[in-house]
Write an enzyme that holds these catalytic residues in place. Structure first.
Site, short mmCIF file in Angstrom:
data_model
loop_
_atom_site.label_atom_id
_atom_site.label_comp_id
_atom_site.label_asym_id
_atom_site.label_seq_id
_atom_site.Cartn_x
_atom_site.Cartn_y
_atom_site.Cartn_z
CG ASP A 84 10.73 20.93 23.33
OD1 ASP A 84 10.74 19.70 23.12
OD2 ASP A 84 10.61 21.78 22.41
CE1 TYR B 254 11.64 25.18 17.44
CE2 TYR B 254 11.95 24.89 19.80
CZ TYR B 254 11.27 24.58 18.63
OH TYR B 254 10.24 23.69 18.68
CE LYS C 155 11.15 19.88 19.43
NZ LYS C 155 11.55 21.13 20.09
CG HIS D 160 12.18 20.06 14.38
ND1 HIS D 160 12.85 21.19 14.79
CD2 HIS D 160 10.88 20.29 14.69
CE1 HIS D 160 12.00 22.05 15.34
NE2 HIS D 160 10.80 21.53 15.28
CB ILE E 177 6.41 21.61 25.78
CG1 ILE E 177 5.97 21.23 24.35
CG2 ILE E 177 7.18 20.49 26.42
CD1 ILE E 177 7.12 21.07 23.37
CE LYS F 265 6.75 31.87 22.91
NZ LYS F 265 6.13 32.62 21.82
CB VAL G 10 8.60 35.56 27.04
CG1 VAL G 10 9.24 34.67 25.99
CG2 VAL G 10 7.59 36.51 26.38
NE ARG H 83 -0.58 35.78 29.32
CZ ARG H 83 -0.61 36.54 28.24
NH1 ARG H 83 0.28 36.37 27.29
NH2 ARG H 83 -1.52 37.48 28.12
#
Length: 275
Positions: free
Chosen positions: A47, A52, A77, A110, A230, A232, A234, A238
């Site tokens: 997503d 972004y 979006k 969005h 969804i 998130k 990095v 995780r």
């Protein structure tokens, strides 16, 4: 090996993974690595959004992954400033080019941006994109019941998805009930309240008892409610942990305890005033 992610069927028959990988606030330079890690961990739904600034990074990772296009579910979006019929069509073309794709699986408005009052014209452009097969499903994000009702009353295609802020502190019961009546899938952004609920003693107590992370407990709560999520991250570990949530279940008492945490607390903007 992580248990495969279940799919839900959207109101137009398209299958969507119930758990995906979000890249909100991930810098474009870091996005390819994060998405690559997600794909290697078993995620197949990614997503992103025009605002972004990382659609190109997503596209780079998808292209290099070797995963077949028909196994991927890609969402992007339309940003508020691009709303309107012609500008939506142009913005969609730009998103496709950055992603390096000939279609997306889900395209979302969005925000309703009510002061702009352009989401009905925008939705007409979405219907055209959908009819052309360039978006397999179309939906919205951050729409309230009144925005959704106006859209439904004014168009032929009911949104397949409404992606909204949803977590134990903001459970959106009225909105979820509206979705259920109209066959709209509920997708949760910020499903972990940007970490705010991970230290709650109710959550940590359940996690300790089950030998799971607090994040896994919250994601499991969403899934058992029927939400699409969804998360998130990095951090590769995780990222892996967040998809490893399909081999255990919360009890009715666990669900009730987490549901009791609802305080109506928003992290993000108010959809009625954000433009």
């Amino acid at each position: 090996m992580t248990t495969p992610t279940p799919y839900i069927t959207l109101n137009n028959g398209v299958a969507m993974p119930q758990l995906g990988f979000g890249v909100f606030q991930v810098p474009d330079a870091d996005t390819a690595a994060a998405v690559t890690s997600a794909l290697e961990s078993g995620y197949r739904s990614i997503d992103t959004a025009a605002i972004y600034g990382n659609e190109a990074g997503v596209g780079q990772a998808l292209s290099a992954s070797g995963v077949a296009r028909d196994e991927l579910f890609v969402t992007t979006k339309l940003w508020n400033g691009d709303q309107g019929y012609d500008s939506t069509l142009a913005a969609f073309d730009a998103s496709l080019a950055k992603l390096g794709l000939d279609h997306v699986d889900l395209y979302l408005i969005h925000w309703p941006a009510p002061a702009r009052d352009t989401y009905l014209d925008t939705w007409r452009a979405f219907e055209k994109i959908h009819a052309e097969g360039r978006a397999r499903a179309i939906g919205v994000s951050n729409f309230q019941p009144a925005h959704l009702q106006r859209l439904i009353d004014s168009s032929d295609v009911v949104p397949a998805v409404n992606q909204v802020e949803l977590h134990p502190q903001l459970q959106q019961a009225e909105l979820r009930a509206f979705h259920a009546r109209h066959g709209i899938a509920t997708e949760a952004w910020s499903p972990l309240a940007q970490g705010a609920v991970l230290r709650d003693p109710v959550v940590t107590g359940i996690a300790d008892r089950l030998g799971r992370t607090p994040a896994q407990v919250i994601l499991r709560w969403h899934l058992q409610l029927g939400n699409v999520v969804i998360p998130k991250s990095v951090t590769p570990e995780r990222i892996r942990q967040n998809i490893d949530v399909f081999d255990f279940a919360l009890s009715d008492a666990d669900i009730a305890a987490i549901t009791a945490l609802d305080s109506g607390t928003r992290i993000g903007p108010d959809p009625d005033t954000f433009n």
